[in-house]
Motif scaffolding. Structure first.
Motif, short mmCIF file in Angstrom:
data_model
loop_
_atom_site.label_atom_id
_atom_site.label_comp_id
_atom_site.label_asym_id
_atom_site.label_seq_id
_atom_site.Cartn_x
_atom_site.Cartn_y
_atom_site.Cartn_z
N MET A 1 -3.03 8.28 7.19
CA MET A 1 -3.95 7.19 6.83
C MET A 1 -3.83 6.99 5.32
N GLU A 2 -3.93 5.72 4.87
CA GLU A 2 -3.78 5.44 3.44
C GLU A 2 -4.93 4.60 2.90
N GLU A 3 -5.26 4.84 1.68
CA GLU A 3 -6.20 4.05 0.88
C GLU A 3 -7.50 3.66 1.59
N PRO A 4 -8.21 4.63 2.19
CA PRO A 4 -9.47 4.28 2.86
C PRO A 4 -10.66 4.26 1.91
N MET A 5 -10.43 4.64 0.64
CA MET A 5 -11.51 4.63 -0.37
C MET A 5 -10.91 4.16 -1.68
N GLU A 6 -11.78 3.83 -2.62
CA GLU A 6 -11.35 3.50 -3.99
C GLU A 6 -10.55 4.69 -4.55
N GLU A 7 -9.32 4.41 -4.99
CA GLU A 7 -8.43 5.51 -5.39
C GLU A 7 -8.73 6.06 -6.79
N ALA A 8 -9.56 5.35 -7.56
CA ALA A 8 -9.90 5.87 -8.89
C ALA A 8 -10.65 7.20 -8.77
N SER A 9 -11.30 7.41 -7.62
CA SER A 9 -12.01 8.68 -7.39
C SER A 9 -11.05 9.67 -6.74
N MET A 10 -10.20 10.28 -7.54
CA MET A 10 -9.25 11.26 -7.00
C MET A 10 -9.97 12.41 -6.32
N SER A 11 -11.14 12.79 -6.86
CA SER A 11 -11.91 13.89 -6.25
C SER A 11 -12.24 13.61 -4.79
N SER A 12 -12.50 12.36 -4.47
CA SER A 12 -12.84 12.02 -3.08
C SER A 12 -11.64 12.24 -2.17
N PHE A 13 -10.45 11.98 -2.68
CA PHE A 13 -9.24 12.19 -1.87
C PHE A 13 -8.92 13.69 -1.77
N LYS A 14 -9.21 14.43 -2.83
CA LYS A 14 -9.03 15.89 -2.79
C LYS A 14 -9.97 16.48 -1.73
N TRP A 15 -11.21 15.99 -1.73
CA TRP A 15 -12.21 16.41 -0.76
C TRP A 15 -11.74 16.10 0.66
N LEU A 16 -11.26 14.86 0.86
CA LEU A 16 -10.83 14.43 2.19
C LEU A 16 -9.63 15.24 2.67
N THR A 17 -8.65 15.38 1.79
CA THR A 17 -7.41 16.07 2.17
C THR A 17 -7.70 17.52 2.56
N ALA A 18 -8.66 18.12 1.87
CA ALA A 18 -9.01 19.51 2.20
C ALA A 18 -9.75 19.62 3.53
N LYS A 19 -10.45 18.56 3.91
CA LYS A 19 -11.34 18.65 5.08
C LYS A 19 -10.71 18.23 6.40
N THR A 20 -9.66 17.37 6.35
CA THR A 20 -9.13 16.85 7.61
C THR A 20 -7.71 17.33 7.85
N LYS A 21 -7.35 17.38 9.14
CA LYS A 21 -5.97 17.75 9.51
C LYS A 21 -5.03 16.56 9.35
N LEU A 22 -5.58 15.34 9.35
CA LEU A 22 -4.74 14.15 9.24
C LEU A 22 -4.04 14.12 7.88
N ASN A 23 -2.79 13.66 7.86
CA ASN A 23 -2.09 13.49 6.58
C ASN A 23 -2.66 12.29 5.82
N ILE A 24 -2.98 12.51 4.55
CA ILE A 24 -3.50 11.44 3.70
C ILE A 24 -2.40 11.05 2.73
N LEU A 25 -2.16 9.73 2.65
CA LEU A 25 -1.08 9.21 1.80
C LEU A 25 -1.68 8.46 0.62
N GLY A 26 -1.13 8.66 -0.59
CA GLY A 26 -1.64 7.91 -1.73
C GLY A 26 -1.05 8.42 -3.03
N PRO A 27 -1.44 7.82 -4.18
CA PRO A 27 -2.24 6.61 -4.27
C PRO A 27 -1.34 5.37 -4.24
N GLU A 28 -1.90 4.28 -3.72
CA GLU A 28 -1.10 3.07 -3.59
C GLU A 28 -1.35 2.09 -4.73
N THR A 29 -2.60 1.70 -4.92
CA THR A 29 -2.87 0.65 -5.92
C THR A 29 -3.44 1.20 -7.22
N MET A 30 -3.71 2.51 -7.27
CA MET A 30 -4.24 3.12 -8.49
C MET A 30 -3.24 2.96 -9.64
#
Ligand code: LLH
Ligand code: MG
Length: 382
Positions: A232-261
């Motif tokens: 899954m890609e870019e489901p949140m504002e990418e300026a908040s890298m912490s949110s993606f760090k949080w997500l990547t640590a919590k889910t088994k799904l592969n997270i792709l990014g950043p795209e537009t940051m």
């Protein structure tokens, strides 16, 4: 060889895409629009070209940031020229965007390929002569028999794979202002319907609404992991890298990014360093050209990470064919009402023709591999 002239010419052509109030593209009635062709010319008669948006190559931008840095320089020194222009971003008051930088860099690489007598994908490394495309759908809409319901996505995905030959599919979810959007549960229902229709083997990805909350995204990510989605890609504002760090640590799904940051390869290196993504995103138009995109891809490779190119066109295709660590070329955006394979009036051939097995092939022509209809462009200058 020295650069003698940099010109941007605007030309008219038709489009069958309309932009909604949030900027997303949808099918629409045929209307007139303009694009620009940026050309970099030399004292040896060679030139490089790229088609871009007119606003990216206005006379004011070329006069202030591009011509003073490029005229009289050796066009083959793409690294030096990229830095000369890039450094002006700091005091450029936001006017010198990464898209401007990208247009200049792409025209220079086109020229360099022509000077070398080689396609750019080989000049950059030539990792493979062809690459599988994924069919990347347009965002959801409310058009009858378009992409209005989960069943519409399932029907279209079935056509993409079982008739047109795509080996993988990425859905773009419903985004405002489409009525009812955003809704993680509806996005999930579309993903589930596509998985049900295509069976367990076809790689699937999701690019949903880009401004969900953490809790919405985690719910969706865990559900997509159950459906065995590839990413899954870019489901949140990418300026908040912490949110993606949080997500990547919590889910088994592969997270792709950043795209537009913003921040080019430097931002992408930070995301890798902070484990904010599982797969790295690069796109020539998002990060200032082929020059920084290659750095990003090589950085990702050093961490055994895949680097997936964002978006369509000859330059993204050139990078995807040049590098070892990528899996697909993004082909689209696709919609049941639009014939993606039909060249635009200014093209003899589209940049990314795809065969029946779902592969897009590198061309042998020197340069980026754009096949432009110069008679049309010159006959329709504004
Ligand atoms: O929001 C959109 O319209 C799409 O996400 C679009 O930006 C598309 O280019 C994309 O992200 N592809 O991966
Ligand atoms: Mg995307």
């Amino acid at each position: 060889m020295k650069i003698t002239a940099i010109t941007a010419r605007t030309f008219r052509h038709s489009t069958n895409t309309v932009r909604d109030s949030d900027g997303h593209g949808h099918p629409g009635p045929v209307s007139q629009t303009t694009s620009a062709i940026l050309s970099i010319e030399t004292d040896e008669g060679l030139s490089g070209h790229i088609v871009t948006r007119t606003a990216d190559v206005s006379e004011a931008l070329l006069d202030r940031f591009v011509r003073p840095n490029l005229i009289g320089q050796d066009p083959l020194c793409t690294e030096a020229l990229w830095y000369k222009v890039y450094k002006w971003q700091r005091l450029g008051a936001g006017l010198l965007t990464d898209r401007v930088l990208a247009a200049v860099d792409l025209a220079l690489w086109d020229l360099k390929g022509k000077a070398a007598g080689m396609p750019v994908w080989k000049l950059l490394g030539g990792a493979r002569p062809k690459i599988l495309a994924y069919g990347s759908t347009m965002c959801g809409d409310d058009l009858e028999n378009g992409l209005a319901t989960p069943e519409d996505y399932a029907r279209f995905a079935d056509w993409l794979v079982n008739t047109r030959g795509y080996k993988a599919v990425k859905l773009h979810g419903w985004m405002p202002p489409v009525p009812g959007a955003p809704d993680v549960r509806k996005d999930y229902r579309a993903c589930a319907a596509v998985r049900e229709t295509l069976g367990p083997e076809v790689p699937l990805m999701l690019d949903p609404h880009h401004f969900y909350t953490r809790t919405e995204v985690l719910w969706l990510a865990d559900k997509l992991a159950e459906l065995d989605f590839a990413w899954m890609e870019e489901p949140m504002e990418e300026a908040s890298m912490s949110s993606f760090k949080w997500l990547t640590a919590k889910t088994k799904l592969n997270i792709l990014g950043p795209e537009t940051m913003t921040g080019k390869h430097w931002t992408r290196a930070e995301w890798v360093r902070h484990e904010a993504c599982d797969i790295v995103r690069a796109g020539v138009w998002d990060m200032g050209g082929i020059t920084p995109a290659m750095k990003c891809a090589n950085m990702a490779e050093s961490f055994h990470m895949s680097c997936e190119m964002h978006g369509t066109g000859a330059a993204n295709l050139s990078v995807a064919l040049a590098i070892h660590n990528t899996s697909y070329y993004e082909r689209g955006l696709l919609h049941p009402f639009i014939d993606y394979d039909e060249p635009k009036a200014y093209q003899n051939r589209i940049d990314d023709e795809m065969d029946a097995e779902g592969y897009v092939h590198g061309r042998e022509d020197p340069g980026l591999g754009q096949d432009l209809n110069w008679d049309y462009i010159e006959g329709n200058l504004v």
